[in-house]
Scaffold this active site. Structure first.
Site, mmCIF file in Angstrom:
data_model
loop_
_atom_site.group_PDB
_atom_site.id
_atom_site.type_symbol
_atom_site.label_atom_id
_atom_site.label_comp_id
_atom_site.label_asym_id
_atom_site.label_seq_id
_atom_site.Cartn_x
_atom_site.Cartn_y
_atom_site.Cartn_z
ATOM 1 N N ARG A 1 7.792 3.721 3.251
ATOM 2 C CA ARG A 1 7.755 2.454 3.989
ATOM 3 C C ARG A 1 9.094 1.745 3.777
ATOM 4 O O ARG A 1 9.210 0.807 2.992
ATOM 5 C CB ARG A 1 6.568 1.597 3.521
ATOM 6 C CG ARG A 1 5.243 2.285 3.790
ATOM 7 C CD ARG A 1 4.079 1.411 3.468
ATOM 8 N NE ARG A 1 3.915 0.330 4.410
ATOM 9 C CZ ARG A 1 3.073 -0.692 4.241
ATOM 10 N NH1 ARG A 1 2.334 -0.746 3.154
ATOM 11 N NH2 ARG A 1 2.983 -1.641 5.147
ATOM 12 N N PRO A 2 10.117 2.224 4.489
ATOM 13 C CA PRO A 2 11.462 1.672 4.278
ATOM 14 C C PRO A 2 11.580 0.239 4.813
ATOM 15 O O PRO A 2 10.726 -0.218 5.572
ATOM 16 C CB PRO A 2 12.355 2.617 5.088
ATOM 17 C CG PRO A 2 11.467 3.219 6.122
ATOM 18 C CD PRO A 2 10.071 3.223 5.556
ATOM 19 N N ILE A 3 12.664 -0.450 4.412
ATOM 20 C CA ILE A 3 12.939 -1.777 4.991
ATOM 21 C C ILE A 3 14.354 -1.806 5.570
ATOM 22 O O ILE A 3 14.976 -2.852 5.667
ATOM 23 C CB ILE A 3 12.713 -2.934 3.974
ATOM 24 C CG1 ILE A 3 13.558 -2.732 2.709
ATOM 25 C CG2 ILE A 3 11.267 -3.115 3.637
ATOM 26 C CD1 ILE A 3 13.648 -4.013 1.875
ATOM 27 N N ILE B 1 2.657 6.648 13.305
ATOM 28 C CA ILE B 1 3.306 5.449 12.747
ATOM 29 C C ILE B 1 3.387 5.613 11.230
ATOM 30 O O ILE B 1 4.447 5.437 10.632
ATOM 31 C CB ILE B 1 2.546 4.167 13.154
ATOM 32 C CG1 ILE B 1 2.550 4.052 14.684
ATOM 33 C CG2 ILE B 1 3.166 2.934 12.495
ATOM 34 C CD1 ILE B 1 1.881 2.832 15.252
ATOM 35 N N CYS C 1 0.841 -1.200 0.000
ATOM 36 C CA CYS C 1 0.000 0.000 0.000
ATOM 37 C C CYS C 1 0.868 1.239 0.000
ATOM 38 O O CYS C 1 1.846 1.327 0.738
ATOM 39 C CB CYS C 1 -0.908 -0.002 1.218
ATOM 40 S SG CYS C 1 -2.279 -1.113 1.027
HETATM 41 N N1 EPU Z 1 9.903 1.226 9.637
HETATM 42 C C1 EPU Z 1 11.148 1.733 9.337
HETATM 43 N N2 EPU Z 1 12.054 0.880 8.773
HETATM 44 C C2 EPU Z 1 11.762 -0.417 8.519
HETATM 45 C C3 EPU Z 1 10.490 -0.922 8.842
HETATM 46 C C4 EPU Z 1 9.580 -0.057 9.393
HETATM 47 O O1 EPU Z 1 11.424 2.905 9.554
HETATM 48 O O2 EPU Z 1 12.652 -1.132 8.037
HETATM 49 C C5 EPU Z 1 8.905 2.119 10.241
HETATM 50 C C6 EPU Z 1 7.673 2.296 9.360
HETATM 51 O O3 EPU Z 1 7.870 3.304 8.398
HETATM 52 C C7 EPU Z 1 6.596 2.606 10.383
HETATM 53 C C8 EPU Z 1 7.028 1.788 11.593
HETATM 54 O O4 EPU Z 1 8.403 1.493 11.424
HETATM 55 O O5 EPU Z 1 6.638 3.960 10.734
HETATM 56 C C9 EPU Z 1 6.262 0.485 11.759
HETATM 57 O O6 EPU Z 1 6.306 -0.241 10.544
HETATM 58 P P1 EPU Z 1 6.252 -1.825 10.494
HETATM 59 O O7 EPU Z 1 7.565 -2.335 10.044
HETATM 60 O O8 EPU Z 1 5.715 -2.346 11.776
HETATM 61 O O9 EPU Z 1 5.248 -2.063 9.333
HETATM 62 P P2 EPU Z 1 5.230 -3.318 8.409
HETATM 63 O O10 EPU Z 1 5.782 -4.495 9.121
HETATM 64 O O11 EPU Z 1 5.789 -3.017 7.088
HETATM 65 C C10 EPU Z 1 2.969 -4.229 9.221
HETATM 66 C C11 EPU Z 1 1.676 -4.562 8.573
HETATM 67 C C12 EPU Z 1 0.943 -3.294 8.214
HETATM 68 C C13 EPU Z 1 0.752 -2.450 9.456
HETATM 69 C C14 EPU Z 1 2.097 -2.188 10.146
HETATM 70 C C15 EPU Z 1 1.987 -1.461 11.469
HETATM 71 C C16 EPU Z 1 2.277 -6.598 7.449
HETATM 72 C C17 EPU Z 1 2.494 -7.310 6.179
HETATM 73 N N3 EPU Z 1 1.948 -5.327 7.368
HETATM 74 O O12 EPU Z 1 3.692 -3.489 8.242
HETATM 75 O O13 EPU Z 1 -0.317 -3.720 7.737
HETATM 76 O O14 EPU Z 1 0.165 -1.223 9.117
HETATM 77 O O15 EPU Z 1 2.766 -3.441 10.386
HETATM 78 O O16 EPU Z 1 1.261 -2.230 12.357
HETATM 79 O O17 EPU Z 1 2.336 -7.188 8.519
HETATM 80 C C18 EPU Z 1 -2.361 -3.437 6.663
HETATM 81 O O18 EPU Z 1 -2.684 -4.544 7.121
HETATM 82 O O19 EPU Z 1 -3.164 -2.647 6.104
HETATM 83 C C19 EPU Z 1 -0.978 -3.016 6.794
HETATM 84 C C20 EPU Z 1 -0.470 -2.023 6.085
#
Ligand code: EPU
Length: 422
Positions: free
Chosen positions: A121-123, A325, A116
């Site tokens: 949305r960095p990794i 977030i 999305c």
């Molecule tokens: N972040 C970083 N660097 C990273 C990873 C995350 O800065 O390498 C930041 C993000 O930008 C954000 C925060 O850390 O500000 C939290 O991000 P998180 O990594 O927890 O998000 P995600 O794992 O990519 C999952 C869910 C999302 C949900 C978020 C927050 C999955 C596949 N996706 O994303 O789900 O919004 O956690 O709870 O598990 C959804 O279901 O609609 C969805 C987007």
């Protein structure tokens, strides 16, 4: 062009059964590739993200059988760890194939994950963690190459809690030499679900409130495991919000504890919420304005923020929602304003002046939860709302149309002439 046609303002009455959690299954399916054997998953949701993962299984020559809410994966050693295929860029959770393949095969080449589009949305937390486990990483032209001679256990303190990074590092660390401590973790139910699944596969993982200890380990060959995915708390929350706005709904197959904060919030703003066993009954009421700050679990999740904007658009006053977030997760607000909502937003802060009603019109879907927020608004609006670009809603809502139509809604997919659309 196909559009979603929603005829609104009918009271929605009945039962909705929640399916398995998207954010669990998207990790658990790839995790099957860590072992050889037959893994039988139940309570699997019928969503597009699962189809994307099965497309990757097809590409990797992993067999599976699928029937209704079940998938049996016949996992085996694979020779190919190159994921340069379009489907990787179609969803965010494709990043879990990195953790799994680097864990089991010390090597993966992948396109950058998609997902999305609601801001950055960095990794980096995933990649820094892989480096800590001993990987070399090269990124060029949207292609990520990760390699190691040997994964070694390490201490990884996440700069901020991240669901994806925590799970991905856990997946890789299952095969590292020695123990890995992942710290500054928030124990979301989906992370706990993945921990339970990996433990069922035989891996050694211990959790505390904010940390996870993974001990690198080789499980038994030819495993046979049956595992049930937890219910989707975000799907449950979406139907609860719909009920509070426009219905008399019993939402079944939920884990009530996962919904505690939303239950409190809905009661505070006037909705009737009754909990019975593993179901929650929510009844429409006059909605009072309120302020909400979304937080990591067990707080109000960012994933329901956009639907709360819809709910509070019908409140009796001014509400504020802060989402630090994902500060840019507000693409649906312009569309709600087209319907007559009074929403003003800046980075991370949304203010909503409640209105008596919205007007049906042609609007455009955006991200998964934003599109669901529009569907909920349309269901509470007199007339017929046409939502174009709605398809992303199928990434996370299992059998959405049949679930809505079973409780009295009229929602259809229709062919729409381009000049009539927005
Ligand atoms: N972040 C970083 N660097 C990273 C990873 C995350 O800065 O390498 C930041 C993000 O930008 C954000 C925060 O850390 O500000 C939290 O991000 P998180 O990594 O927890 O998000 P995600 O794992 O990519 C999952 C869910 C999302 C949900 C978020 C927050 C999955 C596949 N996706 O994303 O789900 O919004 O956690 O709870 O598990 C959804 O279901 O609609 C969805 C987007």
């Amino acid at each position: 062009m196909e559009v979603l046609k929603v005829t609104g303002n009918r009271k929605l009455i009945g039962r909705v059964k929640v399916d398995g959690a998207k954010n669990s299954v998207v990790a658990i399916l790839p995790a099957c590739l860590l072992v050889d054997g037959e893994i039988h998953l139940t309570n699997v949701p019928n969503i597009k993200d699962v189809e994307y993962i099965l497309e990757i299984f097809d590409y990797l020559d992993i067999s599976y059988t699928r029937r209704e809410n079940e998938i049996i994966v016949y996992s085996k050693y694979i020779n190919n760890t190159e994921l340069l295929i379009d489907v990787i860029s179609k969803f965010r959770a494709s990043y879990y194939f990195m953790g799994v393949l680097i864990g089991r095969y010390n090597n993966v080449t992948s396109l950058y994950p998609g997902g999305c589009n609601f801001g950055e949305r960095p990794i980096d937390l995933h990649l820094n963690g892989f480096e800590k486990l001993g990987c070399n990483i090269d990124i060029n032209n949207n292609i990520i190459k990760i390699k190691t001679n040997d994964l070694n256990g390490s201490v990884i303190t996440l700069e901020k809690p991240s669901v994806g990074a925590t799970i991905n590092l856990m997946l890789a660390a299952t095969k590292a030499k020695g123990g890995t401590l992942i710290d500054n973790v928030v124990m979301d139910p989906e992370i706990e679900d993945v921990v339970r699944f990996l433990s069922e596969l035989g891996f050694k993982i211990h959790t505390r409130k904010n940390s996870i200890y993974v001990f690198g380990f080789e499980p038994e060959p030819d495993l046979k495991v049956v595992y049930e995915i937890i219910p989707d708390r975000i799907e449950a929350s979406s139907y609860m919000i719909l009920g509070a706005l426009n219905g008399s709904l019993t939402i079944e197959n939920v884990v009530v504890e996962h919904l505690d904060e939303l239950i409190k919030l809905l009661r505070n703003i006037g909705a009737k919420v009754v909990v019975k066993g593993n179901s929650v009954y929510v009844q429409r009421s006059k909605i009072k304005s309120t302020d909400v700050v979304v937080k990591e679990y067990p707080g109000i999740p960012t994933d329901i923020q956009q639907m709360l904007v819809t709910l509070l658009s019908f409140s009796d006053g001014v509400s504020f929602i802060r989402d630090n977030i994902y500060k840019e997760r507000h693409k649906q607000c312009n569309e709600l304003n087209k319907m007559g909502a009074e929403i003003v937003y800046s980075s991370g802060l949304i203010s909503i002046l409640g209105v008596n009603e919205l007007e049906a019109t042609n609007i455009v879907g955006s991200d998964l939860r934003g599109t669901m927020a529009l569907v909920i608004a349309a269901l509470n609006t007199r007339g017929t709302t046409i939502i174009s670009n709605y398809e992303t809603v199928n990434r996370g809502y299992s059998n959405l149309l049949s679930k809505l139509n079973n409780i009295g809604a009229t929602v259809n997919i229709e062919e729409y002439k381009l000049q009539e659309a927005v």
